[in-house]
Write an enzyme that holds these catalytic residues in place. Sequence first.
Site, mmCIF file in Angstrom:
data_model
loop_
_atom_site.group_PDB
_atom_site.id
_atom_site.type_symbol
_atom_site.label_atom_id
_atom_site.label_comp_id
_atom_site.label_asym_id
_atom_site.label_seq_id
_atom_site.Cartn_x
_atom_site.Cartn_y
_atom_site.Cartn_z
ATOM 1 N N ARG A 40 15.854 -7.395 -0.404
ATOM 2 C CA ARG A 40 14.836 -8.437 -0.343
ATOM 3 C C ARG A 40 14.867 -9.259 -1.626
ATOM 4 O O ARG A 40 15.071 -8.709 -2.710
ATOM 5 C CB ARG A 40 13.445 -7.785 -0.203
ATOM 6 C CG ARG A 40 12.924 -7.747 1.206
ATOM 7 C CD ARG A 40 11.714 -6.868 1.373
ATOM 8 N NE ARG A 40 10.569 -7.165 0.515
ATOM 9 C CZ ARG A 40 9.388 -6.542 0.615
ATOM 10 N NH1 ARG A 40 9.195 -5.619 1.554
ATOM 11 N NH2 ARG A 40 8.394 -6.834 -0.194
ATOM 12 N N LYS A 93 3.425 2.003 2.102
ATOM 13 C CA LYS A 93 2.485 1.482 3.111
ATOM 14 C C LYS A 93 3.199 1.158 4.413
ATOM 15 O O LYS A 93 2.731 1.493 5.501
ATOM 16 C CB LYS A 93 1.778 0.212 2.579
ATOM 17 C CG LYS A 93 1.020 0.423 1.285
ATOM 18 C CD LYS A 93 0.321 -0.836 0.810
ATOM 19 C CE LYS A 93 1.243 -1.997 0.478
ATOM 20 N NZ LYS A 93 2.169 -1.754 -0.651
ATOM 21 N N ARG A 137 5.439 -7.925 -9.712
ATOM 22 C CA ARG A 137 4.569 -7.549 -8.587
ATOM 23 C C ARG A 137 3.650 -6.391 -8.976
ATOM 24 O O ARG A 137 2.484 -6.355 -8.574
ATOM 25 C CB ARG A 137 5.416 -7.161 -7.361
ATOM 26 C CG ARG A 137 6.078 -8.372 -6.701
ATOM 27 C CD ARG A 137 7.233 -7.974 -5.799
ATOM 28 N NE ARG A 137 6.862 -7.105 -4.716
ATOM 29 C CZ ARG A 137 7.738 -6.360 -4.015
ATOM 30 N NH1 ARG A 137 9.028 -6.407 -4.299
ATOM 31 N NH2 ARG A 137 7.316 -5.603 -3.042
ATOM 32 N N ARG A 157 -5.710 -7.854 -0.570
ATOM 33 C CA ARG A 157 -5.064 -7.650 -1.868
ATOM 34 C C ARG A 157 -5.852 -8.244 -3.016
ATOM 35 O O ARG A 157 -5.391 -8.171 -4.158
ATOM 36 C CB ARG A 157 -3.708 -8.366 -1.856
ATOM 37 C CG ARG A 157 -2.578 -7.524 -1.397
ATOM 38 C CD ARG A 157 -1.403 -8.467 -1.295
ATOM 39 N NE ARG A 157 -0.229 -7.896 -1.876
ATOM 40 C CZ ARG A 157 0.709 -7.287 -1.138
ATOM 41 N NH1 ARG A 157 0.574 -7.169 0.150
ATOM 42 N NH2 ARG A 157 1.764 -6.812 -1.714
ATOM 43 N N ARG A 186 15.870 -0.236 -2.349
ATOM 44 C CA ARG A 186 15.546 -0.470 -0.926
ATOM 45 C C ARG A 186 16.535 -1.460 -0.307
ATOM 46 O O ARG A 186 16.845 -2.504 -0.879
ATOM 47 C CB ARG A 186 14.132 -1.037 -0.798
ATOM 48 C CG ARG A 186 13.821 -1.480 0.622
ATOM 49 C CD ARG A 186 12.365 -1.724 0.877
ATOM 50 N NE ARG A 186 11.752 -2.624 -0.076
ATOM 51 C CZ ARG A 186 10.441 -2.801 -0.169
ATOM 52 N NH1 ARG A 186 9.617 -2.133 0.611
ATOM 53 N NH2 ARG A 186 9.951 -3.634 -1.058
HETATM 54 P P1 AP5 Z 1 7.768 0.898 1.815
HETATM 55 O O1 AP5 Z 1 7.205 1.747 2.899
HETATM 56 O O2 AP5 Z 1 8.546 -0.311 2.195
HETATM 57 O O3 AP5 Z 1 6.596 0.549 0.771
HETATM 58 P P2 AP5 Z 1 5.519 -0.603 0.793
HETATM 59 O O4 AP5 Z 1 4.321 -0.072 0.082
HETATM 60 O O5 AP5 Z 1 5.339 -1.137 2.169
HETATM 61 O O6 AP5 Z 1 6.312 -1.629 -0.134
HETATM 62 P P3 AP5 Z 1 6.395 -3.219 -0.120
HETATM 63 O O7 AP5 Z 1 7.310 -3.544 -1.272
HETATM 64 O O8 AP5 Z 1 6.793 -3.752 1.211
HETATM 65 O O9 AP5 Z 1 4.934 -3.560 -0.452
HETATM 66 P P4 AP5 Z 1 4.349 -4.843 -1.062
HETATM 67 O O10 AP5 Z 1 2.917 -4.563 -0.923
HETATM 68 O O11 AP5 Z 1 4.787 -5.230 -2.419
HETATM 69 O O12 AP5 Z 1 5.049 -5.966 -0.208
HETATM 70 P P5 AP5 Z 1 4.575 -6.791 1.061
HETATM 71 O O13 AP5 Z 1 5.715 -6.821 1.978
HETATM 72 O O14 AP5 Z 1 3.247 -6.344 1.539
HETATM 73 O O15 AP5 Z 1 8.658 1.857 0.876
HETATM 74 C C1 AP5 Z 1 9.382 1.319 -0.220
HETATM 75 C C2 AP5 Z 1 10.709 2.090 -0.381
HETATM 76 O O16 AP5 Z 1 10.419 3.445 -0.733
HETATM 77 C C3 AP5 Z 1 11.543 2.146 0.910
HETATM 78 O O17 AP5 Z 1 12.895 2.072 0.591
HETATM 79 C C4 AP5 Z 1 11.183 3.520 1.525
HETATM 80 O O18 AP5 Z 1 12.234 4.040 2.302
HETATM 81 C C5 AP5 Z 1 10.915 4.352 0.256
HETATM 82 N N1 AP5 Z 1 9.883 5.379 0.448
HETATM 83 C C6 AP5 Z 1 8.712 5.272 1.153
HETATM 84 N N2 AP5 Z 1 8.009 6.427 1.065
HETATM 85 C C7 AP5 Z 1 8.739 7.266 0.277
HETATM 86 C C8 AP5 Z 1 8.537 8.602 -0.185
HETATM 87 N N3 AP5 Z 1 7.434 9.307 0.116
HETATM 88 N N4 AP5 Z 1 9.486 9.143 -0.976
HETATM 89 C C9 AP5 Z 1 10.609 8.445 -1.318
HETATM 90 N N5 AP5 Z 1 10.874 7.172 -0.892
HETATM 91 C C10 AP5 Z 1 9.945 6.597 -0.108
HETATM 92 O O19 AP5 Z 1 4.342 -8.233 0.392
HETATM 93 C C11 AP5 Z 1 5.408 -9.010 -0.114
HETATM 94 C C12 AP5 Z 1 4.845 -10.289 -0.726
HETATM 95 O O20 AP5 Z 1 4.158 -11.054 0.292
HETATM 96 C C13 AP5 Z 1 3.807 -10.101 -1.836
HETATM 97 O O21 AP5 Z 1 4.406 -9.896 -3.098
HETATM 98 C C14 AP5 Z 1 3.054 -11.441 -1.749
HETATM 99 O O22 AP5 Z 1 3.774 -12.484 -2.344
HETATM 100 C C15 AP5 Z 1 2.990 -11.693 -0.254
HETATM 101 N N6 AP5 Z 1 1.792 -11.124 0.371
HETATM 102 C C16 AP5 Z 1 1.755 -10.142 1.327
HETATM 103 N N7 AP5 Z 1 0.474 -9.860 1.662
HETATM 104 C C17 AP5 Z 1 -0.308 -10.683 0.916
HETATM 105 C C18 AP5 Z 1 -1.714 -10.846 0.802
HETATM 106 N N8 AP5 Z 1 -2.572 -10.104 1.513
HETATM 107 N N9 AP5 Z 1 -2.175 -11.767 -0.073
HETATM 108 C C19 AP5 Z 1 -1.327 -12.530 -0.798
HETATM 109 N N10 AP5 Z 1 0.021 -12.421 -0.754
HETATM 110 C C20 AP5 Z 1 0.531 -11.497 0.115
#
Ligand code: AP5
Length: 218
Positions: free
Chosen positions: A164, A16, A175, A90, A129
């Site tokens: 992270r 994402k 997660r 979410r 990552r």
């Molecule tokens: P990346 O692009 O970083 O993936 P992502 O889907 O953004 O992953 P996140 O881990 O950041 O998502 P998340 O939803 O768990 O965390 P968030 O930060 O929102 O890619 C991941 C890796 O894969 C990278 O190394 C990239 O290079 C690689 N990659 C990408 N595409 C690829 C491909 N096609 N092929 C190969 N490799 C690839 O949330 C973190 C925390 O915040 C949550 O756990 C929660 O506690 C809190 N939080 C955030 N939003 C909310 C909400 N709305 N409600 C409640 N809590 C929330």
Amino acid sequence: MAVSRIVLLGPPGSGKGTQGKRLAAECGMPQISTGDLLRRAVKAGTELGQMAQRYMNAGQLVPDDVMLGLIREVLANAASSGFILDGFPRTIAQAEGLDVMLVEIVQPVQRALLLDVDGEVLVRRISGRRVCANCGTNQAPAADGTPAAVGTRCPNCGGELIQRDDDREETVRKRLGVYDQQTAPVVAYYAAQRKLARVDGDQPVDDVYAAMLSALSN
Ligand code: AP5
């Protein structure tokens, strides 16, 4: 591109952030990542950050009322130019709350894109990552898949590359469980509104992006 109010859905590590940033840069719309907003608050040591950190490190979601308050504030400034929401909503409560907010300003979500990737691929991706502690940029692994070493320098700004806190394998698996229980129903929510498009997220980054553009133009 006619569609300018987009929700990016998908499990942790599905891409994402990677795709949302590129779409935002190329289409001139703000990418709003609730994960990035929370990490900034943690880094700044605000009250929100201190509270959110406990949930994030445990692999749990931050409570809905907090997240709805945060997104209301951000959308008040961004909604008129469109938006790419990354990591929000979410839960069903967040999706319903978002709809209420957007109805008030007559700017409903137009498309929800789901990045589909298998769980074991996600664990491997996330465990490898490395992000810059200063600018937050993801450092891609080497061509053979070896992650950059923790403690080396970010090629963009010279900051330190770290893992992270919530990217350790045990927390990643938590997660993924939270995603299945609390976020997967949001996919059905947008499908029922006929706004959902599924994209295969387990292909090279450029191919995922092309598939997203195609889904947004249909
Ligand atoms: P990346 O692009 O970083 O993936 P992502 O889907 O953004 O992953 P996140 O881990 O950041 O998502 P998340 O939803 O768990 O965390 P968030 O930060 O929102 O890619 C991941 C890796 O894969 C990278 O190394 C990239 O290079 C690689 N990659 C990408 N595409 C690829 C491909 N096609 N092929 C190969 N490799 C690839 O949330 C973190 C925390 O915040 C949550 O756990 C929660 O506690 C809190 N939080 C955030 N939003 C909310 C909400 N709305 N409600 C409640 N809590 C929330």
